[in-house]
Scaffold this motif. Structure first.
Motif, PDB file in Angstrom:
ATOM      1  N   MET D   1       0.847  -1.194   0.000  1.00 47.47           N
ATOM      2  CA  MET D   1       0.000   0.000   0.000  1.00 47.47           C
ATOM      3  C   MET D   1       0.883   1.245   0.000  1.00 47.47           C
ATOM      4  O   MET D   1       1.995   1.240   0.524  1.00 47.47           O
ATOM      5  N   ASN D   2       0.333   2.243  -0.591  1.00 49.71           N
ATOM      6  CA  ASN D   2       1.036   3.523  -0.599  1.00 49.71           C
ATOM      7  C   ASN D   2       1.327   3.955   0.842  1.00 49.71           C
ATOM      8  O   ASN D   2       0.425   4.019   1.681  1.00 49.71           O
ATOM      9  N   PRO D   3       2.586   4.247   1.145  1.00 52.26           N
ATOM     10  CA  PRO D   3       2.901   4.610   2.540  1.00 52.26           C
ATOM     11  C   PRO D   3       2.150   5.849   3.003  1.00 52.26           C
ATOM     12  O   PRO D   3       1.798   5.966   4.174  1.00 52.26           O
ATOM     13  N   TRP D   4       1.894   6.760   2.086  1.00 49.34           N
ATOM     14  CA  TRP D   4       1.186   7.983   2.489  1.00 49.34           C
ATOM     15  C   TRP D   4      -0.241   7.666   2.890  1.00 49.34           C
ATOM     16  O   TRP D   4      -0.715   8.120   3.938  1.00 49.34           O
ATOM     17  N   LEU D   5      -0.909   6.862   2.060  1.00 53.64           N
ATOM     18  CA  LEU D   5      -2.287   6.509   2.358  1.00 53.64           C
ATOM     19  C   LEU D   5      -2.369   5.776   3.685  1.00 53.64           C
ATOM     20  O   LEU D   5      -3.200   6.076   4.558  1.00 53.64           O
ATOM     21  N   HIS D   6      -1.462   4.830   3.832  1.00 53.51           N
ATOM     22  CA  HIS D   6      -1.417   4.058   5.069  1.00 53.51           C
ATOM     23  C   HIS D   6      -1.230   4.974   6.275  1.00 53.51           C
ATOM     24  O   HIS D   6      -1.925   4.881   7.284  1.00 53.51           O
ATOM     25  N   ALA D   7      -0.295   5.891   6.108  1.00 47.14           N
ATOM     26  CA  ALA D   7       0.005   6.793   7.217  1.00 47.14           C
ATOM     27  C   ALA D   7      -1.212   7.643   7.560  1.00 47.14           C
ATOM     28  O   ALA D   7      -1.559   7.810   8.740  1.00 47.14           O
ATOM     29  N   VAL D   8      -1.873   8.157   6.526  1.00 40.85           N
ATOM     30  CA  VAL D   8      -3.012   9.035   6.789  1.00 40.85           C
ATOM     31  C   VAL D   8      -4.122   8.262   7.489  1.00 40.85           C
ATOM     32  O   VAL D   8      -4.671   8.689   8.506  1.00 40.85           O
ATOM     33  N   LEU D   9      -4.418   7.076   6.979  1.00 41.58           N
ATOM     34  CA  LEU D   9      -5.501   6.280   7.566  1.00 41.58           C
ATOM     35  C   LEU D   9      -5.180   5.932   9.010  1.00 41.58           C
ATOM     36  O   LEU D   9      -5.985   6.132   9.921  1.00 41.58           O
ATOM     37  N   TYR D  10      -3.983   5.428   9.190  1.00 37.82           N
ATOM     38  CA  TYR D  10      -3.608   4.993  10.531  1.00 37.82           C
ATOM     39  C   TYR D  10      -3.645   6.166  11.507  1.00 37.82           C
ATOM     40  O   TYR D  10      -4.155   6.061  12.627  1.00 37.82           O
ATOM     41  N   SER D  11      -3.097   7.309  11.062  1.00 38.30           N
ATOM     42  CA  SER D  11      -3.055   8.474  11.948  1.00 38.30           C
ATOM     43  C   SER D  11      -4.460   8.930  12.290  1.00 38.30           C
ATOM     44  O   SER D  11      -4.737   9.288  13.449  1.00 38.30           O
ATOM     45  N   LEU D  12      -5.337   8.903  11.298  1.00 39.17           N
ATOM     46  CA  LEU D  12      -6.711   9.328  11.551  1.00 39.17           C
ATOM     47  C   LEU D  12      -7.339   8.474  12.641  1.00 39.17           C
ATOM     48  O   LEU D  12      -7.929   8.977  13.606  1.00 39.17           O
ATOM     49  N   VAL D  13      -7.165   7.163  12.496  1.00 40.26           N
ATOM     50  CA  VAL D  13      -7.750   6.250  13.483  1.00 40.26           C
ATOM     51  C   VAL D  13      -7.147   6.516  14.854  1.00 40.26           C
ATOM     52  O   VAL D  13      -7.860   6.658  15.865  1.00 40.26           O
ATOM     53  N   LEU D  14      -5.837   6.638  14.901  1.00 38.53           N
ATOM     54  CA  LEU D  14      -5.164   6.807  16.183  1.00 38.53           C
ATOM     55  C   LEU D  14      -5.592   8.115  16.859  1.00 38.53           C
ATOM     56  O   LEU D  14      -5.882   8.147  18.064  1.00 38.53           O
ATOM     57  N   VAL D  15      -5.652   9.178  16.058  1.00 33.79           N
ATOM     58  CA  VAL D  15      -6.035  10.467  16.630  1.00 33.79           C
ATOM     59  C   VAL D  15      -7.457  10.394  17.175  1.00 33.79           C
ATOM     60  O   VAL D  15      -7.740  10.847  18.293  1.00 33.79           O
ATOM     61  N   THR D  16      -8.340   9.780  16.406  1.00 34.99           N
ATOM     62  CA  THR D  16      -9.725   9.667  16.868  1.00 34.99           C
ATOM     63  C   THR D  16      -9.794   8.890  18.174  1.00 34.99           C
ATOM     64  O   THR D  16     -10.451   9.309  19.142  1.00 34.99           O
ATOM     65  N   VAL D  17      -9.099   7.754  18.193  1.00 36.80           N
ATOM     66  CA  VAL D  17      -9.126   6.929  19.403  1.00 36.80           C
ATOM     67  C   VAL D  17      -8.570   7.710  20.586  1.00 36.80           C
ATOM     68  O   VAL D  17      -9.145   7.727  21.684  1.00 36.80           O
TER      69      VAL D  17
END
Lengths: 394, 183, 239, 325, 122, 165
Positions: D1-17
């Motif tokens: 997976m594109n590292p940028w996409l992965h990073a954005v998705l993961y960060s979004l989830v983490l920030v929300t949590v």
């Protein structure tokens, strides 16, 4: 003779003569502030965080009680002065009534004297409990361990208020003392309730001592706000403040009223004169008051509770001309009442009634004690003085 | 991508540096300097020196900036510095800056192979090893330097004797008469 | 149905925007309900505790009554509070400070007058130094009678305030409790601040004090704006 | 997976949590504090007051925004989001379970220290910009305290690095999974280092008994005195975020992070973080507050030399056990 | 050479965390109410209900400066300790000895500062 | 020493040095002394007789009583009562009154007792009596700009709603 005064700062310090290391910060502390115990204002001149000069301002709760009392009759004054020291109203009522009794020469029946003593001692416990809670909150903050102690102290204080409610029907301002005695007799089952409550509180006091016996509390209180015996006497400090400075003086023993001359009151003194000493004195006094109240409550002699006939109209109570001064020992010290008789309404009101407020004397110590301490200590010192502004400003 | 990021960082760096010299308010100046230093750390990250970036943040942005802030707060007037004639000395400053820039540019040009060589990660371990073995003397002398700095700073910053709490001054006339001199 | 905001002391930009947008205006009521639910259930108290009632206020925050149950936190600074609980007698010396603190609270804000002193001055109301009721100075939303009211009554007052908040924001006026004869009975002899008869009835000084509650001394503004002027001009300002 | 996409998705989830955790941390704190004080805490908003944080947030969002006349407007507005930034950005390198972390930096431990060291700046900026004396006193205290306790914090983390021989946080946890938790290192080394870290972290996060900057009873609300509505809410949030992340960091550095039997790693990490956070909470509602000078004395007189001594002791121990030569 | 990939998530995360704060401020701007009339006292500095006498931006006490200075020096020291910590295993006693000397010199300065009362607060 | 012994010693002292008539019995209002003895008496009591605790000062305002028939008239004046106390068992309060004319001033006790500062300020504020050589004679209770002294008898308050009027 010149008395050196190493024990006190100069309250009249001329700031032009003081050489600060930084700009002086003029910090308003009050009148609305979480830890001024009501409405009180201290203007602090800070060099860094060290107080150079403290200028207190009182009077934000000056309600003109003395003027009001000149317009009221003797019987009407009792519920008014209830509101002065709103943490220990029983003493206010008793102070003015004792003064009026001295003016009229009324004898108080022995049973009423017992009741007065018992409620006074229980009230002392309640007042000291409230002090302990607020003092811990001053040291520990609204978000912190101080609040926990505060909550616990209030929990126990509520039990005492329940006792009084049982006795007088009122939770806060009782209006139970009257000229020549008391209004409410001890109800059935009250003595057992007193035993249960005070026994419980005695255990709790031990618990509080255990909780507060830790290094932070010691570091915050020991050596902080030292008031020497000389300064305390000069300022007219009384009660726990004076005793914490090492002066062995308690009106209950030294100028007894009620039935205190028949009692063996242990006077709690401590040396050091700092916040820790004041804390220790108050905690010991709580124990002593619990002991006295529990010892007395079973031995109340039978008899009438009021030496005068019930009055139909307030104006019926008249007193002669004359001036008396009567003092009693409240949780904050000597609460005096100076009455000049023979006022309005054909002697039904006092001509002048002056209440000697121990809190005002306590607050007048601030400019002598605060300089040299930091802002944090100022809070601790102000708290340890246990001022009640309703009484100080009246 | 890399080029773009570097350009962005460089732009912020330049802008904040400009603000440092143009700002009137001393506190703002120091805070803009903080931005400059932090952006420098970002540049280090782009240059594959993350350890250096962390050090930059901890030491300069965290430490030196605090020092400067407190230094600024020691001055009499914080909120604005009145420069009587802002244009004074600008010409001389320009000459000095130009000279400095020349020296640095010369150094860059002279360094062999710099423009083309890809950045190489320097392991932190190797860094430590180098000052523990090769540059040992410099390392130990540094501690003496730090000691000197500390002692010097304390001597300079403290007054001869720290002013204690206000000592009781002789009270006004009425206050210390104590009854003797009273009419 | 858009909520009439004309007599609220504040306006709500988002709300106005929504009401203007076709299609969204229907949602305003539900949005308002949600927002209002948040406000109602998070009333942070600024304690203006001056005297006896202050002790009962503390008791209400303490463990037996525990006002934290309904989500109130006691904040020390007016900037972060929603409700000013005036607990105790307000004197002429204190009233300007109360007014200033009230002004410094952010909208939306409410005021609860706790105890008879705060409501009317009680038996001090004709005394030279006491303000006859805090509503002469600031608008009061809930009156809690008593001397002092029990902690439970304060809790009840706070719950009443919650209801009032809900009703008012939903566009429902809370009808004033008009009972003329009662009003006459409880009307203190000393007029309220806006009462023209006040001056005649009481001493000149008290009227002066009560009416000069406007705290816009230009000196304050100047001082707050320019620390220099204060530091130099103030005779105690330092070396 | 594109590292940028992965990073954005993961960060979004983490920030929300993380933001949700922060909101519910306030609820938990109010409930636990209530129980400690023999009262109930929020009960009326939702079941057991569970909707209380949401009501608070909604309320804070609606409050009027007041900027004091005397304040430095730009800085005053800048400080609150900056505080949240520094508090939240730290979470990027906290390892939650093997492979479950935003970015496995080689210098992970340093990254945390660098950012959390900067936490004091937005607080100071906010306090200075308020032009309020309470706030400024609080801000100065915050900076002085923050920088002082930075030293023991830095040194205690250095000891961990010394014992793990890596600066990557996931590496540190892995070493613990292999060799045993650092808190259990012999001769009390691990425990002492943990104590040092914990005290310094409490002080960095301005938690009682080290909360002199806020000092409700002295400085009204400390650096946040002039802040209204959501801006105050951001400070409040940052404080809780910081405490949660510090608890997570402590769990990762000393308590073996995701290491634990039976249950998956994430569970263990969450459990340990929560446990550590509860200890902080327990301390908060039990202790009184130190005075500023006592705190400085504690740090400079005791903690700094103690951390230096501990560092040398740990070095000797590491050499004795792991030494190559 | 592209940027080290492990930094991508970190940068994204930082941007996002900045976004959280900013979005909250923007949200509060949108949702927040505006007062219809502003009493002039509203924006005055809060100081327990009194009018502030003198601003807060004054010349501060030098002790703050000294503390910051000592902090910077210890910070420098800590920065040198970090790479050292990764070399203890290989270099062994040599590294420990060197650091001991380094720290001892520094502790001298610490003791001096302590004796001079430079780190005292009041 | 018991309270009664202290009381008689106090009376003796007043008779011996402070102008109390030999045969004067303790009146119910307390002893009325001449103003010039005030400070000296306080000093003697504090330094020689152990009255080290400052208790209080009470000022009262007495409006003019016009002469009417046989009743003698009395001009408007102040009366100031001062109270000092010994500490320890058998505590006794020494109490005396001093009459001050409307434009007169009483010697301040601040040089002797620091606590007199605020008490005298309060009496000045509320009653209006002046204290000579007081270091800081400002209002204590009322706002600085307040006009008048509320506890004076000519300072009226509205009590019309009180039912017995």
């Amino acid at each position: 003779m010149t008395l050196e005064r190493p024990d006190r700062a100069d309250p009249y310090l001329d700031l032009d003569e003081y050489e600060p290391e930084a700009d002086l910060m003029v910090l308003n502390f009050g009148p609305q502030h979480p830890s001024t115990h009501g409405v009180f204002r201290v203007v602090m001149y800070l060099d860094g965080e060290t107080i150079v000069k403290a200028v207190p301002y009182a009077g934000y709760l000056h309600r003109g009680v003395e003027k009001l009392c000149e317009k009221l009759t003797y019987a009407q004054i009792t519920p008014i002065v209830d509101k002065n020291d709103y943490v220990a109203p029983m003493f206010n009522e008793q102070a003015v009534n004792m003064a009026f009794e001295a003016l009229t020469g009324t004898e108080v029946p022995i049973r009423a004297q017992y009741i007065r003593t018992i409620v006074g001692e229980i009230q002392r416990v309640a007042s000291h409990l409230l002090w302990l809670g607020t003092f811990a909150m001053d040291l520990g903050g609204a978000i912190g361990g101080g609040t926990s102690v505060f909550m616990w102290c209030f929990r126990e204080r509520e039990m005492i208020l329940d006792l009084f409610e049982h006795l007088t029907g009122c939770r806060f301002h009782y209006n139970t003392h009257t000229l020549g005695g008391n209004r409410h007799d001890i109800p059935a089952g009250w003595a057992e309730k007193v035993h249960a409550t005070l026994g419980h509180i005695a255990q709790r006091v031990d618990e509080y001592e255990a909780i507060l016996d830790h290094p932070i509390f010691k570091a915050r209180t020991e050596g902080v706000g030292v008031i020497s015996a000389q300064l305390a006497l000069d300022l007219g400090l009384t009660g726990p403040l004076l005793r914490a400075s090492g002066v062995d003086h308690d009106l209950r023993r030294d100028a007894p009223y009620n039935i205190y001359d028949q009692l063996d009151v242990q006077v709690m003194t401590d040396t050091g004169g700092d916040c820790a000493a004041r804390y220790r004195v108050r905690v010991r006094e709580m124990r002593e008051s619990i002991r006295i109240a529990r010892a007395l409550v079973d031995n109340v002699p039978p008899g009438p509770i009021c030496g005068t006939k019930p009055i139909k109209l307030p104006v019926q109570t008249r007193v002669k001309d004359g001036q008396v001064y009567v003092a009693l020992e409240t949780p904050r010290g000597e609460l005096g009442t100076y009455v000049i008789g023979g006022g309005d309404n054909r002697n039904a009101s006092p001509y002048r009634l002056k209440i000697r407020p121990p809190s005002l004397h306590a607050l007048s110590a601030l400019p002598y004690v605060l300089p040299g301490h930091g802002v944090s200590d100022a809070v601790a010192i102000l708290g340890s003085l246990d001022p009640i502004m309703g009484e100080a400003d009246r | 991508m890399e080029q773009l990021a570097f350009g962005l960082v460089a732009a912020v760096l330049l802008y904040s540096a400009l603000r440092v010299v143009s700002e009137d308010n001393l506190v703002h100046t120091v805070l803009w300097l903080g931005v400059t230093l932090a952006t420098t750390a970002a540049a280090y990250v782009l240059l594959h020196a993350p350890f250096l970036a962390a050090i930059q943040i901890i030491l300069y942005t965290g430490g030196a900036l605090t020092l400067m802030l407190f230094g600024v707060m020691l001055t009499q007037r914080v909120e604005s510095v009145e420069v009587p004639n802002a244009a004074a000395g600008q010409g001389r400053a320009a000459i000095v800056v130009a000279l400095l820039f020349g020296v640095i540019a010369a150094a860059v040009v002279k360094t062999p192979g710099l423009p083309s060589s890809p950045p190489v990660d320097v392991p932190v371990r190797a860094l430590g090893r180098s000052f523990l073995t090769t540059h040992l003397l410099a390392f130990e002398v540094l501690s003496v330097l730090l000691l000197t700095a500390m002692v010097g700073a304390i001597v300079l910053a403290r007054k001869a004797d720290p002013a204690p709490a206000p000592t009781p001054k002789p009270a006004p006339k009425a206050h210390d008469a104590h009854g003797e001199a009273h009419p | 149905m858009a909520v009439d905001e004309s007599d609220l002391p504040f306006e709500h930009p988002l709300y106005d925007l929504m009401a203007k947008m076709p299609g969204l205006d229907l949602a305003t009521t539900s949005v308002d309900k949600l927002l209002n639910w948040g406000v109602r259930n998070s009333l942070w108290i600024f304690p203006m505790a001056t005297s006896c009632c202050g002790i009962e206020f503390m008791a209400a925050a303490a463990s037996r009554v525990d006002m934290d149950r309904m989500g109130t936190i006691v904040r020390g600074t007016p900037r972060q509070s929603d409700v000013m609980v005036v607990a105790g007698t307000i004197t002429v010396k204190m009233a300007p400070r109360v007014k200033r603190l009230w002004d410094q609270m952010p909208e939306p804000k409410w005021c609860v007058a706790m105890g008879s002193c705060a409501i009317s001055g009680d038996f001090y109301r004709d005394i030279y130094s006491v303000i006859p009721g805090i509503d002469t100075v600031i608008p009061v939303d809930v009156y809690i009678p008593g001397c002092p009211p029990n902690p439970e009554e304060l809790m009840g007052g706070m719950l009443a305030l919650q209801e009032k908040v809900a009703l008012k924001r939903a566009g429902l006026r809370v009808p004033p409790e008009v009972r003329p004869e009662t009003a006459k009975m409880i009307k203190p002899r000393v007029g309220r601040a806006e009462d023209p008869t006040r001056e005649k009835l009481i001493g000149h000084h008290q009227a002066l004090q009560a009416r000069t509650l406007d705290l816009t001394e230009p000196a304050d503004l100047v001082e707050a704006m320019t620390p220099k002027a204060a530091a130099d001009g103030d005779q105690e300002g330092g070396a | 997976m594109n590292p940028w996409l992965h990073a954005v998705l993961y960060s979004l989830v983490l920030v929300t949590v993380l933001m949700t955790c922060t909101a519910y941390a306030t609820w938990l704190e109010r409930k636990v504090a209530g129980r400690m004080q023999s009262r109930l805490g929020p009960t009326r908003v939702g079941f057991a007051g569970l909707l209380q944080p949401i009501a608070d947030a909604l309320k804070l969002l609606q409050k009027e925004d007041i900027v004091p006349l005397a304040a430095d407007r730009a800085l005053f507005n800048l400080a609150p989001p900056l505080t949240v930034f520094f508090a939240l950005a730290t979470a990027a390198v906290i390892p939650f379970s093997p492979g479950l972390l935003a970015s496995d930096l080689d210098i992970g431990a340093l990254y945390v220290l660098a950012l959390s060291g900067l936490m004091v700046f937005p607080v100071w900026i906010g306090s200075w910009a308020s032009n309020n004396k309470y706030a400024l006193l609080g801000g100065m205290r915050a900076v002085a305290q923050g920088i002082s306790y930075e030293i023991p914090l830095l040194l205690s983390v250095t000891i961990v690095i010394l014992m793990a021989d890596t600066m990557s946080l996931s590496g540190i946890v892995q070493v613990q999974a292999d060799e045993g938790w650092f808190i259990a290192r012999p001769f009390g080394l691990g425990l002492a280092t943990f104590a040092l870290f914990f005290v310094a972290a409490l002080a960095e996060g301005n938690r009682i008994p080290f909360d002199t900057p806020e000092a409700e009873s002295e400085l009204v609300a400390g650096p946040t005195t002039e802040y209204t509505g959501m801006k105050f809410g951001l400070f409040y949030m940052a404080e809780y975020l910081h405490s949660i992340i510090v608890a997570g960091l402590g769990a990762a550095l000393f308590l073996g992070g995701w290491d634990g039997p039976i249950a998956p790693g994430l569970h263990w990490m969450v459990l340990k973080t929560l446990g550590l956070w509860m200890v902080m909470l327990w301390a908060r509602w039990t202790f009184l507050r130190f005075r500023t000078d006592q705190m400085m004395t504690l740090c400079w007189r005791y903690l700094v030399p103690a951390s230096l001594g501990l560092l040398m002791a740990a070095a000797v121990w590491v050499h004795a056990v792991h030494g190559v030569s | 050479m592209p940027m080290a990939t492990e930094w991508i998530p970190a940068i994204v995360f930082m941007t996002l965390s900045l976004g959280v704060g900013l979005s909250m401020v923007v949200g509060a701007r949108l949702l927040g109410v505006r007062a219809k009339d502003d009493p002039p006292t509203k924006t005055l500095t809060y100081e327990s209900g009194e009018a502030a006498r003198g601003g807060a931006w004054i010349r501060f006490h030098p002790r703050y400066y000294v503390v910051a200075l000592v902090f910077v020096l210890f910070d420098v020291e800590a920065v040198f300790v970090l790479p050292w910590a990764l070399n203890v295993r290989e270099l062994g006693l040599l590294a420990i000895g060197e650091m001991l000397v380094f720290l001892l010199v520094l502790v001298l300065g610490w003791a001096y500062a302590l004796r001079k009362g430079a780190l005292k607060w009041q | 020493m018991t309270t009664a012994e202290r009381e008689s010693a106090f009376v003796e002292l007043l008779r011996a040095r402070f102008g109390l008539a030999e045969d004067a019995e303790p009146p119910p209002e307390g002893f009325l002394l001449a103003a010039e003895h005030h400070f000296e008496l306080a000093r003697t009591l504090k330094q020689q007789h152990g009255y080290v605790q400052y208790v209080s000062v009470v000022a009262s305002h007495w409006p003019e009583v016009p002469a009417k028939g046989k009743v003698e008239g009395d001009p408007e004046h102040y009366e100031v009562a001062t109270l000092l106390r010994t500490v320890g068992p058998g505590s006794h309060v020494a109490r005396w009154r001093v009459r001050i004319e409307m434009d007169g001033a009483l010697d301040s006790l601040v040089p002797l007792f620091a606590g007199a500062d605020w008490q005298e300020r309060e009496q000045f504020d509320l009653v209006g009596v002046r204290f000579a050589d007081h270091p800081d004679l400002r209002r204590l209770m009322m706002p600085e700009e307040w006009v008048g002294h509320p506890l004076r008898k000519d300072y009226a308050i509205e009590t019309g709603h009180l039912p017995w009027r």
